[in-house]
Design an enzyme around this catalytic site. Structure first.
Site, PDB file in Angstrom:
ATOM      1  CG  ASP A 235      -1.912  -1.194   1.036  1.00 14.43           C
ATOM      2  OD1 ASP A 235      -1.840  -2.130   1.180  1.00 14.43           O
ATOM      3  OD2 ASP A 235      -3.169  -0.755   0.352  1.00 14.43           O
ATOM      4  CG  ASN A 245       0.317  -5.843   1.707  1.00 16.01           C
ATOM      5  OD1 ASN A 245      -0.235  -5.197   1.042  1.00 16.01           O
ATOM      6  ND2 ASN A 245       0.445  -7.141   1.595  1.00 16.01           N
TER       7      ASN A 245
HETATM    8  O1  MRU Z   1      -7.665  -3.044   3.059  1.00 14.04           O
HETATM    9  P1  MRU Z   1      -7.482  -3.351   1.247  1.00 14.04           P
HETATM   10  O2  MRU Z   1      -8.191  -4.412   1.123  1.00 14.04           O
HETATM   11  O3  MRU Z   1      -7.673  -2.274   0.769  1.00 14.04           O
HETATM   12  O4  MRU Z   1      -6.005  -3.893   1.419  1.00 14.04           O
HETATM   13  C1  MRU Z   1      -5.455  -4.217   0.342  1.00 14.04           C
HETATM   14  C2  MRU Z   1      -3.953  -4.671   0.399  1.00 14.04           C
HETATM   15  O5  MRU Z   1      -3.247  -4.801   1.388  1.00 14.04           O
HETATM   16  C3  MRU Z   1      -3.157  -4.839  -0.790  1.00 14.04           C
HETATM   17  O6  MRU Z   1      -2.162  -5.952  -0.751  1.00 14.04           O
HETATM   18  C4  MRU Z   1      -2.646  -3.762  -1.341  1.00 14.04           C
HETATM   19  O7  MRU Z   1      -3.230  -2.596  -1.809  1.00 14.04           O
HETATM   20  C5  MRU Z   1      -1.935  -4.011  -2.694  1.00 14.04           C
HETATM   21  S1  MRU Z   1      -2.975  -4.447  -3.948  1.00 14.04           S
HETATM   22  C6  MRU Z   1      -2.560  -4.089  -5.503  1.00 14.04           C
END
Ligand code: MRU
Length: 347
Positions: A235, A245
């Site tokens: 993220d 992440n």
């Molecule tokens: O809370 P989320 O579902 O938005 O978290 C998503 C993640 O942690 C993914 O691993 C991250 O966004 C990378 S995805 C392309």
């Protein structure tokens, strides 16, 4: 099918809260509705929320009634703040909003309608670029996946987490499409279950062999020798390679080191934040404890039981073998390789 797109004056997106049971779309007609959809995870995944925010700002520009360019920019500043506040960890959201706000502040536009058109074009470009970047990144990452490999994966990083194709699961998809016989162990990813609900749904669509596993079983599978490589998304990646992440990634990295299993994150350069020297500075979203005690409306403990719900953790860069980007695989020392990747230089 795109996770999020522009639909004649509105933002259309898959309602990811309904999967895997129903594939439903929502059509959002205000910037506030787009901000809420990011906050309540109708749309989620770092690149997908970046694209949604871009369209959200383009929508805000069209909904603003003013004919005065300064008043329009003032309205946009408020919408930009609202969108950025929706979720703090994934830098793609701020990256997309800032990209559009630079256009608004460029001084190039005297006519509000010209600025409205330019913002929509830029939002569309972010979405189109995301698809192209992911498929380029996936092909680069696929070289890491050997024929016959079992891949451990956390959360959802597939087409649903992006505009299309995906990051870490994009690598899985590219390896599969290249004819490699692979198997994926999907952490279910509590409490929102992105692994069991969304990643498994995507593997079903693609025909990739998989098993959902409880998050707590990851160490068991690593110790048993079944895991050949671990691929996760990110993220936000700091300048030194530390990355945030989905919660649970950090413990996977430590176990991977213990078992000498290669551990990689797959992230487009829009997820790299060179302004942060290390992961200590990444803001971590704390979500509603009700997601832990009452997942998807199912109360599993009495109402007064207490819970905490950090949505992300930070993995120190020392656990990473590399960071797969669209410009190649960044290797340690990341301070240098990430700068090159962000500058668009081949690695
Ligand atoms: O809370 P989320 O579902 O938005 O978290 C998503 C993640 O942690 C993914 O691993 C991250 O966004 C990378 S995805 C392309």
């Amino acid at each position: 099918m795109r996770t999020v797109e522009w639909d004649g004056g509105a933002v259309r997106m898959i309602d990811q809260r309904k999967l895997p049971w129903k594939l439903e779309f929502v059509r959002l007609e205000t910037v506030e509705a787009v901000a809420e959809s990011i906050q309540n995870m109708t749309v989620r995944g770092a690149p997908a929320i970046g694209a949604a925010a871009g369209f959200g700002l383009a929508l805000a520009a069209r909904k603003s009634q003013t004919n005065d360019i300064d008043a329009l920019i003032e309205d946009l500043l408020q919408s930009a703040d609202r969108l950025k506040a929706a979720r703090p960890t994934a830098v793609n959201l701020a990256w997309a909003v800032d990209k559009l706000m630079r256009i608004a502040a460029s001084g190039e536009f005297n006519n509000p309608d010209d600025l409205r058109d330019a913002l929509l074009a830029a939002a569309r470009q972010i979405a189109d670029d995301d698809v192209a970047i992911n498929s380029r990144m996936a092909r680069r990452g696929a070289a890491l996946v050997k024929d016959g490999a079992t891949i451990l994966h956390h959360c959802n990083t597939g087409a649903l987490a992006t505009v299309d194709y995906g990051t870490a699961l994009g690598v899985v998809r590219a390896a599969f499409e290249a004819g490699k016989r692979i198997h994926v162990l999907l952490d279910e990813t509590r409490p929102r279950l992105q692994g069991s609900r969304l990643s498994a749904w995507e593997m079903e669509q693609l025909g990739v062999s998989y098993d959902i596993i409880p998050d707590t079983a990851a160490g068991y599978f690593m110790a048993s020798g079944e895991v050949d490589i671990i691929l996760v998304g990110a993220d936000r990646v700091a300048a030194n390679g530390d990355f945030a992440n989905k919660i649970g990634t950090y413990q996977l990295a430590i176990m991977a080191r213990e078992h000498s299993i290669p551990f990689y994150t797959v992230a487009p350069t829009s997820t790299i934040d060179l302004e942060l020297p290390s992961g200590d500075h990444i803001p971590i979203e704390q979500r509603d404890p009700a997601e832990v005690t009452t997942p998807y409306g199912n109360r599993i403990v009495p109402a007064h039981f207490k819970a905490r719900n950090p949505a992300f953790d930070v993995t120190p860069h020392r656990y990473l073998c590399g960071i797969v980007t669209e410009n190649g695989i960044a290797r340690p020392p990341f301070v240098e390789s990430l700068r090159l990747a962000v500058a668009g230089r081949a690695l």
